[in-house]
Scaffold this motif. Structure first.
Motif, PDB file in Angstrom:
ATOM      1  N   ILE A   1       7.759  -5.181  -1.587  1.00  0.00           N
ATOM      2  CA  ILE A   1       7.419  -5.683  -0.256  1.00  0.00           C
ATOM      3  C   ILE A   1       7.910  -7.126  -0.127  1.00  0.00           C
ATOM      4  CG2 ILE A   1       5.552  -6.272   1.356  1.00  0.00           C
ATOM      5  CD1 ILE A   1       3.934  -3.952  -0.031  1.00  0.00           C
TER       6      ILE A   1
ATOM      7  N   ALA B   1       8.898  -2.164   4.309  1.00  0.00           N
ATOM      8  CA  ALA B   1       7.618  -1.749   3.732  1.00  0.00           C
ATOM      9  C   ALA B   1       6.880  -0.787   4.661  1.00  0.00           C
ATOM     10  CB  ALA B   1       6.756  -2.973   3.428  1.00  0.00           C
TER      11      ALA B   1
ATOM     12  N   TRP C   1       4.488   1.554   2.497  1.00  0.00           N
ATOM     13  CA  TRP C   1       3.876   0.756   1.430  1.00  0.00           C
ATOM     14  C   TRP C   1       2.759  -0.108   1.981  1.00  0.00           C
ATOM     15  CZ3 TRP C   1       9.340  -1.217  -0.129  1.00  0.00           C
ATOM     16  CH2 TRP C   1      10.006  -0.219  -0.857  1.00  0.00           C
TER      17      TRP C   1
ATOM     18  N   VAL D   1      -1.930  -2.726   1.151  1.00  0.00           N
ATOM     19  CA  VAL D   1      -0.783  -2.351   0.322  1.00  0.00           C
ATOM     20  C   VAL D   1      -1.159  -1.000  -0.262  1.00  0.00           C
ATOM     21  CG1 VAL D   1       0.494  -2.862  -1.799  1.00  0.00           C
ATOM     22  CG2 VAL D   1      -0.163  -4.731  -0.263  1.00  0.00           C
TER      23      VAL D   1
END
Length: 120
Positions: A40, A48, A53, A64
């Motif tokens: 990321i 991301a 993610w 996350v």
């Protein structure tokens, strides 16, 4: 290409819940989570998001996302300023939805952090 993202782990009262959480994980899970955070930071938020993610949980808290087999790890974070973000804590996800108490915990830590930053 996105601006580089910077994450830092929140430390309050000499306690770092993120590091404690990461250190408690099995080796593969720990490696995957740290790899996702690193990707990321390198590839940016747009990538991301596409890769799933990260996910926005509400107006101020994001997560996350990391998974190894059936082990699902989450680290919650908030935006500090610009492209700087602070990860408050992590947990192993047991159900579909992110538990409200985890989001609330992240908000409480954020509030505590913001008060500390503004009044030092």
């Amino acid at each position: 290409m996105d601006k580089k993202v910077e994450f830092e782990f929140l430390e309050l009262d000499n306690k770092n819940e993120v590091v404690e959480f990461i250190n408690s994980l099995p080796t593969k899970d720990k490696a995957k989570l740290l790899q996702v955070i690193s990707k990321i930071e390198t590839l940016g938020l747009t990538t991301a998001k596409k890769m799933q993610w990260i996910k926005k949980l509400d107006s101020e808290i994001y997560e996350v996302r990391s998974k190894v087999g059936s082990n699902i790890q989450r680290c919650l974070y908030f935006q500090k300023v610009g492209n700087q973000y602070i990860i408050t804590h992590g947990f192993t996800k047991k159900e579909q939805k992110t538990p409200r108490k985890e989001i609330q915990h992240a908000k409480n830590l954020k509030d505590k952090y913001m008060r500390g930053v503004n009044h030092d």
